[in-house]
Design a protein around this motif. Structure first.
Motif, PDB file in Angstrom:
ATOM      1  N   LEU A   1      -6.256  -1.517  -4.811  1.00 24.17           N
ATOM      2  CA  LEU A   1      -5.423  -2.150  -5.834  1.00 24.17           C
ATOM      3  C   LEU A   1      -4.345  -3.051  -5.239  1.00 24.17           C
ATOM      4  O   LEU A   1      -3.941  -4.029  -5.861  1.00 24.17           O
ATOM      5  CB  LEU A   1      -4.782  -1.080  -6.721  1.00 24.17           C
ATOM      6  N   SER A   2      -3.884  -2.733  -4.038  1.00 24.74           N
ATOM      7  CA  SER A   2      -2.815  -3.535  -3.442  1.00 24.74           C
ATOM      8  C   SER A   2      -3.275  -4.970  -3.160  1.00 24.74           C
ATOM      9  O   SER A   2      -2.549  -5.920  -3.451  1.00 24.74           O
ATOM     10  CB  SER A   2      -2.291  -2.884  -2.168  1.00 24.74           C
TER      11      SER A   2
ATOM     12  N   ARG B   1       0.812  -1.226   0.000  1.00 26.22           N
ATOM     13  CA  ARG B   1       0.000   0.000   0.000  1.00 26.22           C
ATOM     14  C   ARG B   1       0.843   1.273   0.000  1.00 26.22           C
ATOM     15  O   ARG B   1       0.355   2.325  -0.364  1.00 26.22           O
ATOM     16  CB  ARG B   1      -0.924   0.028   1.220  1.00 26.22           C
TER      17      ARG B   1
ATOM     18  N   LEU C   1      -3.715  -6.764  -6.553  1.00 25.34           N
ATOM     19  CA  LEU C   1      -2.413  -7.114  -7.122  1.00 25.34           C
ATOM     20  C   LEU C   1      -1.790  -8.284  -6.369  1.00 25.34           C
ATOM     21  O   LEU C   1      -1.241  -9.211  -6.981  1.00 25.34           O
ATOM     22  CB  LEU C   1      -1.477  -5.905  -7.081  1.00 25.34           C
TER      23      LEU C   1
ATOM     24  N   LEU D   1       1.277   1.522  -3.816  1.00 26.76           N
ATOM     25  CA  LEU D   1       0.084   1.302  -4.639  1.00 26.76           C
ATOM     26  C   LEU D   1      -1.158   1.562  -3.787  1.00 26.76           C
ATOM     27  O   LEU D   1      -1.729   0.650  -3.205  1.00 26.76           O
ATOM     28  CB  LEU D   1       0.068  -0.131  -5.186  1.00 26.76           C
TER      29      LEU D   1
END
Length: 191
Positions: free
Chosen positions: A65-66, A54, A69, A57
């Motif tokens: 998104l973290s 985090r 991903l 991202l």
């Protein structure tokens, strides 16, 4: 025999991690309450990787998104490790093969995501008959409401029975068995 044991352990650990990362992603996306013990367990299990990622991202709105991903990278690592342990020369393959490997990992994430919602709807349906006021009910309601709302638009209740969970379960199983699993098998056959 040792390869089979290692493969089993890798699949167990990485599948659980992928499931946990994606579950955390969907909890945040659907704004599920995190005061529940189960949600706290998911946060605790995934914090070791989510907090560092985090930093570079961040979330965009309610899309974290973290965690997404990390779920994908975990599935990608599992795919590569599985192929390598089965004797596939992962380290010396061309770019076409890596495209297939990335695709297989994406299908794996899609399958896990569909399974998360499938199990959530199934558990929620069972608990609605047994104990609708269980402590996990708010999480299940938050997680399943966006999907079931779509089905409820087109499927009216039959008497006092909501048939949308049943239709969703059948649809999810149909997607898994007729599209996702054959697609994954076809991609793996090209390797």
């Amino acid at each position: 025999m040792l390869n089979n044991a290692i493969l089993f352990l890798l699949q167990a650990v990485f599948s659980i991690l992928s499931f946990a990362f994606l579950l955390r992603f969907y909890f945040q996306l659907t704004r599920a309450p995190f005061q529940n013990q189960f949600a706290q367990l998911i946060v605790t299990v995934t914090n070791f990787a989510v907090k560092p990622v985090r930093r570079f991202l961040p979330s965009i709105g309610k899309v974290d998104l973290s965690t997404l991903l990390l779920g994908y990278l975990t599935q990608l690592t599992l795919t590569v490790a599985t192929l390598w342990l089965k004797g596939f020369p992962v380290l010396i393959v061309g770019s076409h093969v890596w495209g297939v490997i990335f695709g297989v990992a994406l299908i794996g994430i899609t399958s896990i995501s569909l399974s998360i919602f499938l199990y959530a709807v199934l558990i929620q349906a069972i608990l609605s008959w047994i104990n609708p006021h269980t402590p996990i009910a708010p999480i299940l309601n938050s997680l399943t409401y966006p999907i079931l709302r779509i089905f409820r638009k087109y499927i009216p209740p039959a008497g006092n029975f909501d048939l949308s969970p049943l239709v969703f379960i059948i649809t999810a199983q149909l997607l898994l068995t007729t599209i996702l699993i054959p697609l994954e098998n076809n991609l793996l056959a090209t390797l």
